[in-house]
Design a protein around this motif. Sequence first.
Motif, PDB file in Angstrom:
ATOM      1  N   PRO A 236       0.784  -1.241   0.000  1.00 51.90           N
ATOM      2  CA  PRO A 236       0.000   0.000   0.000  1.00 51.90           C
ATOM      3  C   PRO A 236       0.813   1.288   0.000  1.00 51.90           C
ATOM      4  O   PRO A 236       0.237   2.370   0.122  1.00 51.90           O
ATOM      5  CB  PRO A 236      -0.766  -0.110   1.315  1.00 51.90           C
ATOM      6  CG  PRO A 236       0.250  -0.740   2.230  1.00 51.90           C
ATOM      7  CD  PRO A 236       0.984  -1.740   1.377  1.00 51.90           C
ATOM      8  N   LEU A 237       2.144   1.208  -0.098  1.00 52.30           N
ATOM      9  CA  LEU A 237       2.937   2.417   0.072  1.00 52.30           C
ATOM     10  C   LEU A 237       2.636   3.461  -0.995  1.00 52.30           C
ATOM     11  O   LEU A 237       2.671   4.671  -0.718  1.00 52.30           O
ATOM     12  CB  LEU A 237       4.429   2.077   0.077  1.00 52.30           C
ATOM     13  CG  LEU A 237       4.924   1.261   1.282  1.00 52.30           C
ATOM     14  CD1 LEU A 237       6.430   1.091   1.214  1.00 52.30           C
ATOM     15  CD2 LEU A 237       4.523   1.922   2.605  1.00 52.30           C
ATOM     16  N   ARG A 238       2.295   3.022  -2.226  1.00 55.97           N
ATOM     17  CA  ARG A 238       1.965   3.989  -3.281  1.00 55.97           C
ATOM     18  C   ARG A 238       0.777   4.857  -2.857  1.00 55.97           C
ATOM     19  O   ARG A 238       0.763   6.077  -3.074  1.00 55.97           O
ATOM     20  CB  ARG A 238       1.618   3.270  -4.582  1.00 55.97           C
ATOM     21  CG  ARG A 238       2.729   2.479  -5.201  1.00 55.97           C
ATOM     22  CD  ARG A 238       2.258   1.794  -6.473  1.00 55.97           C
ATOM     23  NE  ARG A 238       2.184   2.713  -7.598  1.00 55.97           N
ATOM     24  CZ  ARG A 238       1.609   2.427  -8.764  1.00 55.97           C
ATOM     25  NH1 ARG A 238       1.014   1.246  -8.926  1.00 55.97           N
ATOM     26  NH2 ARG A 238       1.603   3.302  -9.748  1.00 55.97           N
ATOM     27  N   THR A 239      -0.204   4.211  -2.245  1.00 58.69           N
ATOM     28  CA  THR A 239      -1.412   4.944  -1.856  1.00 58.69           C
ATOM     29  C   THR A 239      -1.203   5.718  -0.567  1.00 58.69           C
ATOM     30  O   THR A 239      -1.679   6.858  -0.428  1.00 58.69           O
ATOM     31  CB  THR A 239      -2.586   3.965  -1.725  1.00 58.69           C
ATOM     32  OG1 THR A 239      -2.753   3.276  -2.964  1.00 58.69           O
ATOM     33  CG2 THR A 239      -3.872   4.692  -1.381  1.00 58.69           C
ATOM     34  N   LEU A 240      -0.487   5.141   0.376  1.00 58.74           N
ATOM     35  CA  LEU A 240      -0.186   5.884   1.599  1.00 58.74           C
ATOM     36  C   LEU A 240       0.613   7.147   1.276  1.00 58.74           C
ATOM     37  O   LEU A 240       0.420   8.190   1.913  1.00 58.74           O
ATOM     38  CB  LEU A 240       0.591   5.004   2.578  1.00 58.74           C
ATOM     39  CG  LEU A 240      -0.181   3.845   3.219  1.00 58.74           C
ATOM     40  CD1 LEU A 240       0.751   3.011   4.096  1.00 58.74           C
ATOM     41  CD2 LEU A 240      -1.361   4.346   4.041  1.00 58.74           C
ATOM     42  N   ALA A 241       1.492   7.073   0.295  1.00 59.06           N
ATOM     43  CA  ALA A 241       2.285   8.244  -0.071  1.00 59.06           C
ATOM     44  C   ALA A 241       1.400   9.371  -0.600  1.00 59.06           C
ATOM     45  O   ALA A 241       1.718  10.559  -0.439  1.00 59.06           O
ATOM     46  CB  ALA A 241       3.322   7.867  -1.117  1.00 59.06           C
ATOM     47  N   LEU A 246       2.319  12.066   6.403  1.00 57.90           N
ATOM     48  CA  LEU A 246       2.180  12.987   7.528  1.00 57.90           C
ATOM     49  C   LEU A 246       3.491  13.081   8.291  1.00 57.90           C
ATOM     50  O   LEU A 246       4.051  12.065   8.723  1.00 57.90           O
ATOM     51  CB  LEU A 246       1.070  12.501   8.470  1.00 57.90           C
ATOM     52  CG  LEU A 246      -0.294  12.210   7.834  1.00 57.90           C
ATOM     53  CD1 LEU A 246      -1.240  11.613   8.874  1.00 57.90           C
ATOM     54  CD2 LEU A 246      -0.880  13.475   7.232  1.00 57.90           C
ATOM     55  N   ASN A 247       3.996  14.307   8.448  1.00 59.39           N
ATOM     56  CA  ASN A 247       5.222  14.530   9.229  1.00 59.39           C
ATOM     57  C   ASN A 247       6.363  13.620   8.778  1.00 59.39           C
ATOM     58  O   ASN A 247       7.032  12.977   9.590  1.00 59.39           O
ATOM     59  CB  ASN A 247       4.942  14.333  10.719  1.00 59.39           C
ATOM     60  CG  ASN A 247       3.917  15.290  11.263  1.00 59.39           C
ATOM     61  OD1 ASN A 247       3.894  16.460  10.875  1.00 59.39           O
ATOM     62  ND2 ASN A 247       3.042  14.817  12.144  1.00 59.39           N
ATOM     63  N   SER A 248       6.563  13.551   7.470  1.00 56.47           N
ATOM     64  CA  SER A 248       7.660  12.786   6.851  1.00 56.47           C
ATOM     65  C   SER A 248       7.467  11.279   6.917  1.00 56.47           C
ATOM     66  O   SER A 248       8.375  10.528   6.529  1.00 56.47           O
ATOM     67  CB  SER A 248       9.012  13.148   7.490  1.00 56.47           C
ATOM     68  OG  SER A 248       9.280  14.526   7.342  1.00 56.47           O
ATOM     69  N   ASP A 249       6.335  10.798   7.416  1.00 54.77           N
ATOM     70  CA  ASP A 249       6.055   9.365   7.481  1.00 54.77           C
ATOM     71  C   ASP A 249       4.848   9.025   6.612  1.00 54.77           C
ATOM     72  O   ASP A 249       3.969   9.865   6.386  1.00 54.77           O
ATOM     73  CB  ASP A 249       5.751   8.926   8.923  1.00 54.77           C
ATOM     74  CG  ASP A 249       6.993   8.852   9.784  1.00 54.77           C
ATOM     75  OD1 ASP A 249       8.056   8.481   9.254  1.00 54.77           O
ATOM     76  OD2 ASP A 249       6.894   9.151  10.985  1.00 54.77           O
TER      77      ASP A 249
END
Length: 276
Positions: A236-241, A246-249
């Motif tokens: 899911p990192l593509r979508t979380l990005a 939030l705050n560099s995370d």
Amino acid sequence: MFVSSLHTYPVKGCYRLDHDVVAVEPWGFAGDRRWLITDPDHHFVSQREEARLALVRPSLTMDGLVLDAPGMESIEVPHPIGGELAAVTVWKSTFDAALADKSASGWLSDFLGRDLRLFWLDDPTRRASNPAFSEPGDRVSFADGYPVLLASVSSLAQLNDWIAQDFPDDAALLGPLPMTRFRPNVVISGGPAWAEDGFTGRRVRIGGTTFRVPKPCGRCVVTTIDQESAERTRQPLRTLAKYRHLNSDLVFATNLIPDDPQAAAVISLGDPVVLA
């Protein structure tokens, strides 16, 4: 909101155990991440570099644990009580742990094709939590940074909706991502998506246990690994990005710290979850 599932991970980076009831200890759920796999220099090894750790299935016994993996005979690993202590490193923390029997290290080395060691945290009071978000006396086992991780079914549903909307090819290939990708300890249902964002800096009561909520959880490449097959994907990192940067995370789920380290307590499926 209420508890809909409970999980522990006896060996950091390996497969989970599912529970109806868990005991809460000052450093996390009983039995959670008390075992650690390291390289020969005693630096921790996780799914970040060895995705096939997801295929190693531990089960707990009175005397230690049993390890199973595809193509391997199961092996019993006793607690190395009174055994050799050595300094191990998990992120920025270096502290002593007990080296397990050589046969366990050999078993893991054979399965993953590299030289590995297995350690047991014989004294879980040795490692302090991140002082920037903790209080004096807070402790954590071999978990990345905090004793307990809480995730929300509603938030996962929203995340899967975003994947289907913005990355339909990924959604068609993967289907809805399961919660197991995020390796939580406690999963809650019944509230709105991202309700856990509002827990930060407050206390949350789960059943009869109160936790402090230090910060949301920044996510890494482990979330892209299918916990059943060990296959890597793009989500899911593509979508979380896109939605949860939030705050560099890249944020999903939130960390918890038991608020009363002297209180013995349990959490059960169905327990209510409320802001204290």
